[in-house]
Design an enzyme around this catalytic site. Sequence first.
Site, PDB file in Angstrom:
ATOM      1  N   GLU A   1      -8.951  -1.425  13.697  1.00  0.00           N
ATOM      2  CA  GLU A   1      -9.946  -2.326  12.127  1.00  0.00           C
ATOM      3  C   GLU A   1      -9.607  -3.497  12.562  1.00  0.00           C
ATOM      4  O   GLU A   1     -10.619  -4.477  11.701  1.00  0.00           O
ATOM      5  CB  GLU A   1      -9.375  -1.817  10.427  1.00  0.00           C
ATOM      6  CG  GLU A   1      -8.361  -2.379  10.569  1.00  0.00           C
ATOM      7  CD  GLU A   1      -7.414  -2.377   9.047  1.00  0.00           C
ATOM      8  OE1 GLU A   1      -8.409  -1.934   8.194  1.00  0.00           O
ATOM      9  OE2 GLU A   1      -6.395  -1.891   9.136  1.00  0.00           O
TER      10      GLU A   1
ATOM     11  N   THR B   1       6.053   2.341   5.383  1.00  0.00           N
ATOM     12  CA  THR B   1       5.004   1.412   6.178  1.00  0.00           C
ATOM     13  C   THR B   1       3.767   2.873   6.402  1.00  0.00           C
ATOM     14  O   THR B   1       4.528   3.182   7.591  1.00  0.00           O
ATOM     15  CB  THR B   1       4.482   0.085   6.525  1.00  0.00           C
ATOM     16  OG1 THR B   1       3.423   0.074   6.774  1.00  0.00           O
ATOM     17  CG2 THR B   1       5.463   0.533   7.578  1.00  0.00           C
TER      18      THR B   1
ATOM     19  N   ASP C   1       1.417   1.996   8.613  1.00  0.00           N
ATOM     20  CA  ASP C   1       1.537   1.004   9.942  1.00  0.00           C
ATOM     21  C   ASP C   1       2.549   0.900  11.149  1.00  0.00           C
ATOM     22  O   ASP C   1       1.764   0.636  11.905  1.00  0.00           O
ATOM     23  CB  ASP C   1       1.222  -0.233   9.257  1.00  0.00           C
ATOM     24  CG  ASP C   1       0.186  -1.038   8.767  1.00  0.00           C
ATOM     25  OD1 ASP C   1      -1.260   0.244   8.565  1.00  0.00           O
ATOM     26  OD2 ASP C   1      -0.516  -2.027   7.866  1.00  0.00           O
TER      27      ASP C   1
ATOM     28  N   GLY D   1       0.644  -1.218   0.218  1.00  0.00           N
ATOM     29  CA  GLY D   1      -0.115   0.288   0.182  1.00  0.00           C
ATOM     30  C   GLY D   1       0.768   1.302   0.106  1.00  0.00           C
ATOM     31  O   GLY D   1       2.302   1.251   0.514  1.00  0.00           O
TER      32      GLY D   1
ATOM     33  N   ARG E   1      -3.966   7.846   4.385  1.00  0.00           N
ATOM     34  CA  ARG E   1      -2.618   7.548   4.071  1.00  0.00           C
ATOM     35  C   ARG E   1      -2.303   8.254   2.924  1.00  0.00           C
ATOM     36  O   ARG E   1      -0.721   8.260   1.716  1.00  0.00           O
ATOM     37  CB  ARG E   1      -2.219   5.758   3.129  1.00  0.00           C
ATOM     38  CG  ARG E   1      -3.091   5.310   2.023  1.00  0.00           C
ATOM     39  CD  ARG E   1      -3.139   3.853   2.396  1.00  0.00           C
ATOM     40  NE  ARG E   1      -3.027   3.070   0.682  1.00  0.00           N
ATOM     41  CZ  ARG E   1      -3.335   1.990   0.539  1.00  0.00           C
ATOM     42  NH1 ARG E   1      -3.346   0.934   1.191  1.00  0.00           N
ATOM     43  NH2 ARG E   1      -3.821   1.412  -0.732  1.00  0.00           N
TER      44      ARG E   1
ATOM     45  N   GLY F   1      -4.785  -0.516  10.761  1.00  0.00           N
ATOM     46  CA  GLY F   1      -4.152  -1.628  11.425  1.00  0.00           C
ATOM     47  C   GLY F   1      -4.611  -2.651  11.532  1.00  0.00           C
ATOM     48  O   GLY F   1      -5.350  -2.667  12.692  1.00  0.00           O
TER      49      GLY F   1
END
Length: 387
Positions: free
Chosen positions: A237, A135, A137, A12, A289, A181
């Site tokens: 999530e 990332t 995350d 991503g 993002r 996440g």
Amino acid sequence: MGKNLLIVHGGGPTAVINASLYGAVEEAKKHPEVEHIYAAKNGTGGLLKGEIIDLTNEPEEKLALLLQTPGSAIGTSRDALEAPEYEKMAQILKEKEISCVLMNGGNGTMDTCGKLYKACQAAGGDVRVMGIPKTMDNDIAITDHSPGYGSAALYMAQSTAELCADVKGLAIHVVVLEASGRNAGWITAASALAADQGGDGPDLIYLPERPFDEDQFVADVEELLKKKKGIVVVASEGLHDKDGKPIVEPIFKVGRATYFGDVGTHLAGVVIKRLGYKARGEKPGLLGRCSIYMQSKVDRDEAQLAGEIACREVLKGTTGKMVAFKRISTEPYKVEPFLVDIDEVMMYERTMPDEFINEKGNGVTEAFKEWARPLLGEEIRKMVSFN
């Protein structure tokens, strides 16, 4: 004969992945031995098809736009790869006379980076491979943090502050804000910084590092409703119960990619059903993002630096490494880049440590906020309330 460099994006995108691309390209242009600066079109899938973009002669004014462009300007992918694909990529690199490869991505991409490095070694020749962390995350091992996280954290903190102001102004419901996440709560936790400028922060924060207990959640909300009528909850999530089962069944899974159900909507429904109180779910999703307007300057600069260092090192002959950052101090904020063996960061997820999560498991500690604050690159906007 000159050297040919290839840059590959994986996974991503983030608000600063193109800043790393810019850093790598600009660094490569400083080296006269570099004949071509290539990019794989749409990640490893494009590389396997031999689809290559030539960035060598792109004008500077166009390349500079990478610093303010979200998504991936060269395309990215989440391809499921096995040994034959790695062998094929190594062969393609040899055929196209590419001697240096930079792979920019998260855990999955660093795994790909390591496997491609080994495949190139097995194939002989002199192809060098280097990883650039990326990332939102923030779950790559070893490095203090990863480029992409600071911007996502800024978006989360600022958006939560705005949501809290809205809920306070019309205090009639519980709002559950869902954060990205899967297994790591770094983005969810960043919502706590919403209160930095004297405004209201979230009332409750639930992270995937702790098993979620619906009864305790209901009790937490019920207790708050005795004191206030407008409540903001931030939930990851990836929340799961004590048995590791997601609290909302995923829509579907493809390899490592999990398409979760709407946790925010589900928890709002729990409040409505069990407490009889108005509630709603909110979900920024991909907006978190790809927002350039909330791009962190610190994040952008570090992403560019990571690209520069990776390019410089691979051209020197370094291979099988990833660029990482070591925290030297928090106040003043200072980090130091270093190289880590790619084997140490292949598919290892770094989650929030215990000292960053509060005792009740429904919030974060001051230690987390102190660690995260400098990565935002700027302060949350000040707000005022006369209510």
